[in-house]
Design a protein around this motif. Sequence first.
Motif, PDB file in Angstrom:
ATOM      1  N   SER A 175     -66.894 -12.422 -26.544  1.00  0.00           N
ATOM      2  CA  SER A 175     -67.440 -13.526 -27.282  1.00  0.00           C
ATOM      3  C   SER A 175     -66.842 -13.912 -28.583  1.00  0.00           C
ATOM      4  O   SER A 175     -67.021 -15.070 -28.850  1.00  0.00           O
ATOM      5  CB  SER A 175     -68.822 -13.495 -27.016  1.00  0.00           C
ATOM      6  OG  SER A 175     -69.435 -12.536 -27.903  1.00  0.00           O
ATOM      7  N   MET A 176     -66.456 -12.985 -29.172  1.00  0.00           N
ATOM      8  CA  MET A 176     -66.072 -13.247 -30.756  1.00  0.00           C
ATOM      9  C   MET A 176     -64.550 -13.588 -30.749  1.00  0.00           C
ATOM     10  O   MET A 176     -64.017 -13.806 -32.121  1.00  0.00           O
ATOM     11  CB  MET A 176     -66.370 -11.822 -31.438  1.00  0.00           C
ATOM     12  CG  MET A 176     -67.721 -11.440 -31.588  1.00  0.00           C
ATOM     13  SD  MET A 176     -67.942  -9.979 -32.369  1.00  0.00           S
ATOM     14  CE  MET A 176     -69.662  -9.745 -32.245  1.00  0.00           C
ATOM     15  N   VAL A 177     -63.880 -13.815 -29.748  1.00  0.00           N
ATOM     16  CA  VAL A 177     -62.430 -14.335 -29.768  1.00  0.00           C
ATOM     17  C   VAL A 177     -62.439 -15.589 -29.992  1.00  0.00           C
ATOM     18  O   VAL A 177     -63.162 -16.619 -29.624  1.00  0.00           O
ATOM     19  CB  VAL A 177     -61.855 -14.052 -28.363  1.00  0.00           C
ATOM     20  CG1 VAL A 177     -60.343 -14.624 -28.576  1.00  0.00           C
ATOM     21  CG2 VAL A 177     -61.554 -12.416 -28.020  1.00  0.00           C
ATOM     22  N   GLY A 178     -61.588 -16.041 -31.178  1.00  0.00           N
ATOM     23  CA  GLY A 178     -61.553 -17.580 -31.417  1.00  0.00           C
ATOM     24  C   GLY A 178     -62.113 -17.822 -32.801  1.00  0.00           C
ATOM     25  O   GLY A 178     -62.100 -16.912 -33.700  1.00  0.00           O
ATOM     26  N   MET A 179     -62.521 -19.010 -33.139  1.00  0.00           N
ATOM     27  CA  MET A 179     -63.170 -19.362 -34.159  1.00  0.00           C
ATOM     28  C   MET A 179     -64.410 -18.813 -34.689  1.00  0.00           C
ATOM     29  O   MET A 179     -65.338 -19.107 -33.572  1.00  0.00           O
ATOM     30  CB  MET A 179     -63.181 -20.860 -34.339  1.00  0.00           C
ATOM     31  CG  MET A 179     -61.508 -21.328 -34.692  1.00  0.00           C
ATOM     32  SD  MET A 179     -61.492 -23.146 -34.778  1.00  0.00           S
ATOM     33  CE  MET A 179     -62.084 -23.865 -33.606  1.00  0.00           C
ATOM     34  N   ALA A 180     -64.991 -18.242 -35.433  1.00  0.00           N
ATOM     35  CA  ALA A 180     -66.274 -17.675 -35.648  1.00  0.00           C
ATOM     36  C   ALA A 180     -67.153 -18.919 -35.800  1.00  0.00           C
ATOM     37  O   ALA A 180     -66.963 -20.091 -36.669  1.00  0.00           O
ATOM     38  CB  ALA A 180     -66.202 -16.873 -36.986  1.00  0.00           C
ATOM     39  N   PRO A 181     -68.316 -18.904 -35.623  1.00  0.00           N
ATOM     40  CA  PRO A 181     -69.341 -20.044 -35.794  1.00  0.00           C
ATOM     41  C   PRO A 181     -69.747 -20.130 -37.419  1.00  0.00           C
ATOM     42  O   PRO A 181     -69.542 -19.013 -38.246  1.00  0.00           O
ATOM     43  CB  PRO A 181     -70.620 -19.458 -35.099  1.00  0.00           C
ATOM     44  CG  PRO A 181     -70.567 -17.881 -35.154  1.00  0.00           C
ATOM     45  CD  PRO A 181     -68.956 -17.650 -34.874  1.00  0.00           C
ATOM     46  N   ILE A 182     -69.777 -21.027 -37.950  1.00  0.00           N
ATOM     47  CA  ILE A 182     -70.329 -21.486 -39.531  1.00  0.00           C
ATOM     48  C   ILE A 182     -69.259 -21.690 -39.995  1.00  0.00           C
ATOM     49  O   ILE A 182     -68.809 -22.674 -40.504  1.00  0.00           O
ATOM     50  CB  ILE A 182     -71.494 -20.485 -39.792  1.00  0.00           C
ATOM     51  CG1 ILE A 182     -72.762 -20.445 -39.173  1.00  0.00           C
ATOM     52  CG2 ILE A 182     -71.845 -20.955 -41.266  1.00  0.00           C
ATOM     53  CD1 ILE A 182     -73.874 -19.416 -39.434  1.00  0.00           C
ATOM     54  N   ASP A 183     -68.375 -20.515 -40.234  1.00  0.00           N
ATOM     55  CA  ASP A 183     -67.166 -20.734 -41.154  1.00  0.00           C
ATOM     56  C   ASP A 183     -65.890 -20.904 -40.430  1.00  0.00           C
ATOM     57  O   ASP A 183     -64.783 -21.183 -41.068  1.00  0.00           O
ATOM     58  CB  ASP A 183     -67.198 -19.443 -42.019  1.00  0.00           C
ATOM     59  CG  ASP A 183     -66.917 -18.065 -41.484  1.00  0.00           C
ATOM     60  OD1 ASP A 183     -66.743 -18.090 -40.240  1.00  0.00           O
ATOM     61  OD2 ASP A 183     -67.094 -16.923 -41.854  1.00  0.00           O
ATOM     62  N   THR A 184     -66.026 -21.229 -38.978  1.00  0.00           N
ATOM     63  CA  THR A 184     -64.790 -21.388 -38.418  1.00  0.00           C
ATOM     64  C   THR A 184     -63.683 -20.411 -38.633  1.00  0.00           C
ATOM     65  O   THR A 184     -62.440 -20.864 -38.480  1.00  0.00           O
ATOM     66  CB  THR A 184     -64.504 -22.758 -38.481  1.00  0.00           C
ATOM     67  OG1 THR A 184     -63.984 -23.180 -39.619  1.00  0.00           O
ATOM     68  CG2 THR A 184     -65.452 -23.451 -37.995  1.00  0.00           C
ATOM     69  N   LYS A 185     -63.710 -19.145 -39.151  1.00  0.00           N
ATOM     70  CA  LYS A 185     -62.683 -18.271 -39.245  1.00  0.00           C
ATOM     71  C   LYS A 185     -62.025 -17.797 -38.160  1.00  0.00           C
ATOM     72  O   LYS A 185     -62.769 -17.441 -37.168  1.00  0.00           O
ATOM     73  CB  LYS A 185     -63.198 -17.112 -40.249  1.00  0.00           C
ATOM     74  CG  LYS A 185     -61.859 -16.067 -40.645  1.00  0.00           C
ATOM     75  CD  LYS A 185     -62.577 -14.979 -41.474  1.00  0.00           C
ATOM     76  CE  LYS A 185     -61.525 -13.868 -41.987  1.00  0.00           C
ATOM     77  NZ  LYS A 185     -61.964 -13.074 -42.744  1.00  0.00           N
TER      78      LYS A 185
END
Length: 509
Positions: A175-185
Amino acid sequence: MITAALANVFNPICLFLIWVGTVIGIIFGSVPGLSATMAVVLFLPMTFSLEATRGIALLVGLYMGGISGGLISAILLKIPGTPSSISTVFDGGPMAEKGEAGRALGVGILYSFIGSIMGILALMFISPMLAKVCLLFGPAEYFSVAVFSLTIIAALSGKDLLNGLIAGLTGLALSMVGMAPIDTKVRYTFGNYQLLNGFDITVLLIGVFAVTDIILAGFGRRTLAQRLEQKKYQLKGYGISLVEFIQQIPNAIISSIIGIIIGILPGIGGSTAGLLAYTAEKSRSKYPEKFGTGIIDGVIASETSNNAVIGGSLVPLLCMGIPGNTVAAVFLGGLLVHGINPGPLIFYKSGVYVYGIYFALIVASFCMLIFERMGLRIFAKLLDIPKHILLPIIMVMCCVGAYSSNSRVFDVQCVLFFALLGLMFKCFKIPSTPLIIGFILGSMFEENLRMALQASHGDWSIFITRPISCAFLIIAVVFCTYTLITNLRGRKKAEEEGKEYHEAEEGEL
């Protein structure tokens, strides 16, 4: 809202979709190797172009029919069509061998309907009250709910505690693959731009469940073919007298309650509900020695409870956005596609659709009762379809469904990757459901953790000082502690029994 929902559901097109969904669900449930999850996953892309109520109605019919349809092969072949029908085999199979297959089928169909109605009533009355409580929830509370949901999966994995944790953590990692929530890292994409938005839930479900099951069914074709021998049966009515119906009321009520509770608890499923209800009925029975020899008590307990799970699993889904089981997780995807966001405010923002779900479930229950009884002989004949014809067709449908979710060939490749992952899980006896729940809850877990820490300026005590959040964390700790103690005691008892057995063998020698 109720009037509008009634008008939407009782529209001829919507009623037709419910009927079609229920019939197809029964077919998928009755054929070993297929399942309710597979039916909902395969038809999910087809709902994207439909109006929201109609799309949801189709999924409801598939869900209802798929869970109930498993009893057909469970009784006729002693092979559970779906995992939810595992405990139906215990008494349904022996009844068929004694020439009472018709009675077992009739009773199973009737009590599938009763369990479904009980679950729907629970959904209708519990959901609004739970939603009001959920209005008090903030990021800290939602984080604690996610932790509780993840730990209860592990806690109820029994002896497979480690495997349950491995599956759940794997889901969290995916689920953590891709852009992170909030800061879109951007993270874990390995330079592949196709992974910027992460993995699609539909693709994950098709790969882990549908394609994995197809591969396993192909490996087991010889064993399956040896057992595909039709049993003759006769059926009048639903195979139960009025006196027996009255005697079985406590069984139906207790089994329904067990099914509803198990449905509400995330990540457990109908198979656990059926086993618990079967065990509970056997323990309170005046003739426990008859269980497993072919009596209707066991069939009633199993089918009532696993169908009551349907309504129960939708309670946390609608109120908190937490799917109670794998099919509910797919159902969540269907809601989100149509712009319906589950949570405490769903009754205010999407009340028409919520009532539409209620009415669609009721209509699907009656469709299941009528059409499963009428088409019983036809559905039973579907078990004769050669697997070398059926499985390739399903495989093609899986690839089409994966491609249509985002119109990318990359998603078809992901399906194959997740199929191999699911196959590896099967080889090492790691349950797949915690993987799905971990994937679903991963974003909720991370996003609310970061939001809560931002609100508290990095103070972790916010999760303990807020009463509701603290309560969920305490319950999570209690579940984990209880499971660890139970596992240690079970292991110690097994070692002692093994030691006594070896000593007895040495004494005989």
